[in-house]
Design a protein around this motif. Structure first.
Motif, PDB file in Angstrom:
ATOM      1  N   GLY A   1       0.948  -1.104  -0.030  1.00  8.64           N
ATOM      2  CA  GLY A   1      -0.049   0.009  -0.022  1.00  8.64           C
ATOM      3  C   GLY A   1       0.596   1.213   0.057  1.00  8.64           C
ATOM      4  N   ILE A   2       2.085   1.233  -0.293  1.00  5.71           N
ATOM      5  CA  ILE A   2       2.950   2.155  -0.368  1.00  5.71           C
ATOM      6  C   ILE A   2       3.056   2.734  -1.884  1.00  5.71           C
ATOM      7  CG2 ILE A   2       5.364   3.173   0.172  1.00  5.71           C
ATOM      8  CD1 ILE A   2       5.344   0.781   2.174  1.00  5.71           C
ATOM      9  N   LEU A   3       3.062   4.227  -2.144  1.00  4.77           N
ATOM     10  CA  LEU A   3       3.367   4.800  -3.459  1.00  4.77           C
ATOM     11  C   LEU A   3       4.701   4.529  -3.853  1.00  4.77           C
ATOM     12  CD1 LEU A   3       2.294   6.237  -5.769  1.00  4.77           C
ATOM     13  CD2 LEU A   3       2.929   8.578  -4.621  1.00  4.77           C
ATOM     14  N   SER A   4       4.975   3.914  -4.933  1.00  3.19           N
ATOM     15  CA  SER A   4       6.357   3.332  -5.376  1.00  3.19           C
ATOM     16  C   SER A   4       6.595   3.815  -6.659  1.00  3.19           C
ATOM     17  CB  SER A   4       6.744   1.952  -4.857  1.00  3.19           C
ATOM     18  OG  SER A   4       6.582   1.453  -3.491  1.00  3.19           O
TER      19      SER A   4
ATOM     20  N   VAL B   1       8.582   6.212  -2.630  1.00  2.00           N
ATOM     21  CA  VAL B   1       8.748   7.773  -2.721  1.00  2.00           C
ATOM     22  C   VAL B   1       8.525   8.479  -1.633  1.00  2.00           C
ATOM     23  CG1 VAL B   1       7.623   7.789  -5.082  1.00  2.00           C
ATOM     24  CG2 VAL B   1       6.343   8.341  -3.155  1.00  2.00           C
ATOM     25  N   THR B   2       9.358   9.556  -1.509  1.00  2.00           N
ATOM     26  CA  THR B   2       9.215  10.254   0.078  1.00  2.00           C
ATOM     27  C   THR B   2       8.374  11.659  -0.427  1.00  2.00           C
ATOM     28  OG1 THR B   2      11.398  11.320  -0.328  1.00  2.00           O
ATOM     29  CG2 THR B   2      11.090   9.206   0.616  1.00  2.00           C
ATOM     30  N   GLY B   3       7.948  12.077   0.592  1.00  2.00           N
ATOM     31  CA  GLY B   3       7.065  13.510   0.347  1.00  2.00           C
ATOM     32  C   GLY B   3       5.531  13.250   0.020  1.00  2.00           C
ATOM     33  N   ILE B   4       5.109  12.292  -0.599  1.00  2.00           N
ATOM     34  CA  ILE B   4       3.730  11.853  -0.817  1.00  2.00           C
ATOM     35  C   ILE B   4       3.479  10.424  -0.332  1.00  2.00           C
ATOM     36  CG2 ILE B   4       2.240  11.850  -2.685  1.00  2.00           C
ATOM     37  CD1 ILE B   4       4.106  13.140  -4.396  1.00  2.00           C
ATOM     38  N   THR B   5       2.104  10.506   0.301  1.00  2.00           N
ATOM     39  CA  THR B   5       1.468   9.156   0.541  1.00  2.00           C
ATOM     40  C   THR B   5       0.486   8.645  -0.416  1.00  2.00           C
ATOM     41  OG1 THR B   5      -0.321  10.095   1.852  1.00  2.00           O
ATOM     42  CG2 THR B   5       1.710   9.725   2.978  1.00  2.00           C
TER      43      THR B   5
ATOM     44  N   SER C   1       6.392  18.550  -6.906  1.00  2.00           N
ATOM     45  CA  SER C   1       7.475  18.215  -8.207  1.00  2.00           C
ATOM     46  C   SER C   1       8.582  17.429  -7.557  1.00  2.00           C
ATOM     47  CB  SER C   1       7.952  19.657  -8.613  1.00  2.00           C
ATOM     48  OG  SER C   1       8.592  20.282  -7.505  1.00  2.00           O
ATOM     49  N   SER C   2       9.253  16.880  -8.619  1.00  2.00           N
ATOM     50  CA  SER C   2      10.547  16.089  -8.299  1.00  2.00           C
ATOM     51  C   SER C   2      11.505  16.061  -9.354  1.00  2.00           C
ATOM     52  CB  SER C   2       9.931  14.447  -7.868  1.00  2.00           C
ATOM     53  OG  SER C   2      11.328  13.661  -7.658  1.00  2.00           O
ATOM     54  N   SER C   3      12.661  15.926  -8.929  1.00  2.00           N
ATOM     55  CA  SER C   3      13.722  15.884 -10.288  1.00  2.00           C
ATOM     56  C   SER C   3      14.219  14.571 -10.515  1.00  2.00           C
ATOM     57  CB  SER C   3      14.704  16.937  -9.835  1.00  2.00           C
ATOM     58  OG  SER C   3      15.495  16.483  -8.782  1.00  2.00           O
ATOM     59  N   ASP C   4      13.944  13.502  -9.321  1.00  2.00           N
ATOM     60  CA  ASP C   4      14.461  12.036  -9.541  1.00  2.00           C
ATOM     61  C   ASP C   4      13.513  10.958  -9.265  1.00  2.00           C
ATOM     62  OD1 ASP C   4      13.748  12.432  -6.747  1.00  2.00           O
ATOM     63  OD2 ASP C   4      15.882  12.187  -6.074  1.00  2.00           O
ATOM     64  N   ALA C   5      12.327  11.327  -9.387  1.00  2.00           N
ATOM     65  CA  ALA C   5      11.042  10.526  -9.128  1.00  2.00           C
ATOM     66  C   ALA C   5      10.840   9.965  -7.736  1.00  2.00           C
ATOM     67  CB  ALA C   5      11.083   9.418 -10.057  1.00  2.00           C
ATOM     68  N   LEU C   6      11.954   9.989  -6.747  1.00  2.00           N
ATOM     69  CA  LEU C   6      11.575   9.655  -5.334  1.00  2.00           C
ATOM     70  C   LEU C   6      11.407  10.560  -4.441  1.00  2.00           C
ATOM     71  CD1 LEU C   6      14.939   7.301  -5.390  1.00  2.00           C
ATOM     72  CD2 LEU C   6      12.589   6.547  -5.654  1.00  2.00           C
ATOM     73  N   SER C   7      12.229  11.614  -4.380  1.00  2.00           N
ATOM     74  CA  SER C   7      11.835  12.951  -3.438  1.00  2.00           C
ATOM     75  C   SER C   7      10.889  13.764  -4.110  1.00  2.00           C
ATOM     76  CB  SER C   7      13.302  13.430  -2.883  1.00  2.00           C
ATOM     77  OG  SER C   7      14.050  12.488  -2.618  1.00  2.00           O
TER      78      SER C   7
END
Length: 451
Positions: free
Chosen positions: A196-199, A216-220, A245-251
């Motif tokens: 159930g984690i956004l990945s 990902v971090t910053g969004i649930t 927004s994100s530049s690396d798709a993770l943060s």
């Protein structure tokens, strides 16, 4: 030029000086030591094509083409003859005539023959162009021969056909509510993993395998819109009423609050449109200054399939944005120009059969200068060559009245798949489709694939 000595014996049987004889006198023809092929053109030939007949059964068609459609280039410095524009795949070249203009006499030989044997060229005698060839110009005084390497380029596949591969499934992990986006040379597939984690999972658009999904971090996952866009070399998504927004798709970090959806964006677009919580369509070019446009008009899509922005053919300084989506299960197309702030619904003629179909999980890609729509089941593509006004079914039987591009077809292994899917187009000419049951397909028009 090369000396003729090595070929004198071989040429003796095919070359002879012509002598005009009369009862009064013998006239010796003028001769020259010059030798060169100045131009060449192929004659007509057949092209073998696979097609579909009126009963929708596979058949073979032989079309007739003129060799003059494929100009031959002559490199006089390196003594080479070749064609820049390749002949069509399936060209039948075992018996084709050709024509020359030259200084001197033209002969040819097959390079795969063990013995050196020259053949006199005639515009009426066919040549087997499937064999390696060398053409020669022989000076009229027979003192020199100039030999040209010959290369006839032929397409190995039809350049307009669509090829699909599914080899990219290695390492692919299924994600729920998946959404895909391409940034640079990387394809990102976002979704909810088994916990159930956004990945997000990544794949190079050029080679390699899928990365394992990372959270990902910053969004649930709660409140995530289920869509991802690209603008100004950044990834964007909406979650719980904010634009991230994100530049690396993770943060991820908040770019603007009070946003309920990204309406239109694109890395080649000069601006981004969003829908605000206040019910307005707002635009920005730099993410700092926002221009509030009109209130969201009646019938504007609640579910946006895709939006594309590109310059007008008639004026590259003006951009057109075309948006397709659904409102109350009805598909519609909307558009706006960059010198305007008012969106307009694209209308077709009353009772027209060429409207955007109401497909389950409507998907739109802009590809090869047209818009293509498809949906769950992957029965086929609908193509719009006129910015979303008319949509034409891409039937394999190209003579059908409603068909536009018979080459745009899904692979048989994908047809009938009723799972949800994510999709994207990349920067090397390919369309990607990732289905919920674990299939990954990459397709492209052969002439566009730069992978």
């Amino acid at each position: 030029m090369k000396s003729l000595k090595y070929a004198a014996a071989a040429l003796a049987s095919t070359l002879a000086l012509s002598v005009n004889v009369s009862c009064l006198k013998t006239v010796e023809p003028e001769t020259s030591p010059q030798a060169a092929i100045r131009s060449m053109s192929l004659g007509n030939f057949y092209v073998r094509m696979n097609d579909v007949n009126v009963q929708h059964r596979d058949t073979i068609v032989m079309s007739y083409q003129g060799g003059a459609m494929y100009p031959m280039t002559i490199d006089q410095l390196s003594n080479r003859i070749y064609n820049v524009d390749s002949l069509a795949a399936g060209s039948q070249l075992t018996s084709v005539t050709c024509s020359f203009t030259s200084t001197g006499t033209v002969v040819y030989r097959y390079a795969d023959e063990e013995e050196l044997e020259y053949h006199a060229w005639s515009s009426s005698d066919p040549i087997d162009f499937t064999r390696p060839l060398k053409f020669c110009a022989v000076s009229t005084d027979q003192s020199y021969i100039r030999e040209y390497d010959f290369k006839l380029n032929i397409h190995t596949v039809c350049p307009d056909s669509v090829s699909w591969v599914s080899s990219d499934t290695v390492g692919y992990t299924v994600l729920d509510r998946a959404a895909a986006a391409v940034l640079g040379d990387t394809l990102y597939n976002f979704g909810i993993d088994g916990s159930g984690i956004l990945s997000v999972s990544a794949h190079s658009t050029r080679s390699g395998n899928w990365s394992a999904p990372l959270p990902v971090t910053g969004i649930t996952a709660d409140g995530w819109s289920g869509s991802v866009s690209v603008f100004n070399d950044l990834l964007f998504t909406v979650s719980a009423g904010s634009l991230y927004s994100s530049s690396d798709a993770l943060s991820w970090s908040v770019a603007r609050s009070g946003v309920t959806a990204v309406v239109a964006a694109g890395n080649d677009s000069p601006f981004m449109w969003v829908r605000t919580a206040a019910g307005l369509l707002s635009m920005t070019a730099d993410l700092n200054t926002w221009t509030c446009g009109q209130p969201v008009p009646a019938g504007f899509p609640d579910s946006i399939a895709a939006a594309y922005t590109y310059p007008l053919i008639t004026n590259a300084g003006i951009y057109r944005t075309v948006l397709a989506g659904k409102n109350e299960s009805k598909a519609a197309v909307w558009t706006v120009l960059s010198n305007d702030t008012v969106w307009h619904r694209v209308s077709t003629a009353p009772y027209s059969s060429q409207t955007l179909p109401d497909l389950q999980q409507l998907a739109i890609v802009r590809y090869d200068g047209s818009l293509f729509a498809f949906g769950t089941g992957f029965e086929g593509f609908w193509q719009s060559p006129d910015n979303g006004t008319n949509w034409l079914w891409c039937d394999r039987y190209y003579e059908d009245y409603s068909s536009y591009n018979n080459f745009m077809q899904f692979p048989d292994a994908l047809k009938g798949n009723l799972d949800t899917f994510s999709y994207a187009t990349d920067n090397v000419g390919c369309i990607w489709i990732m289905t919920r049951d674990g299939q990954v397909w990459r397709g492209s028009i052969n002439r566009l694939n730069r992978r």
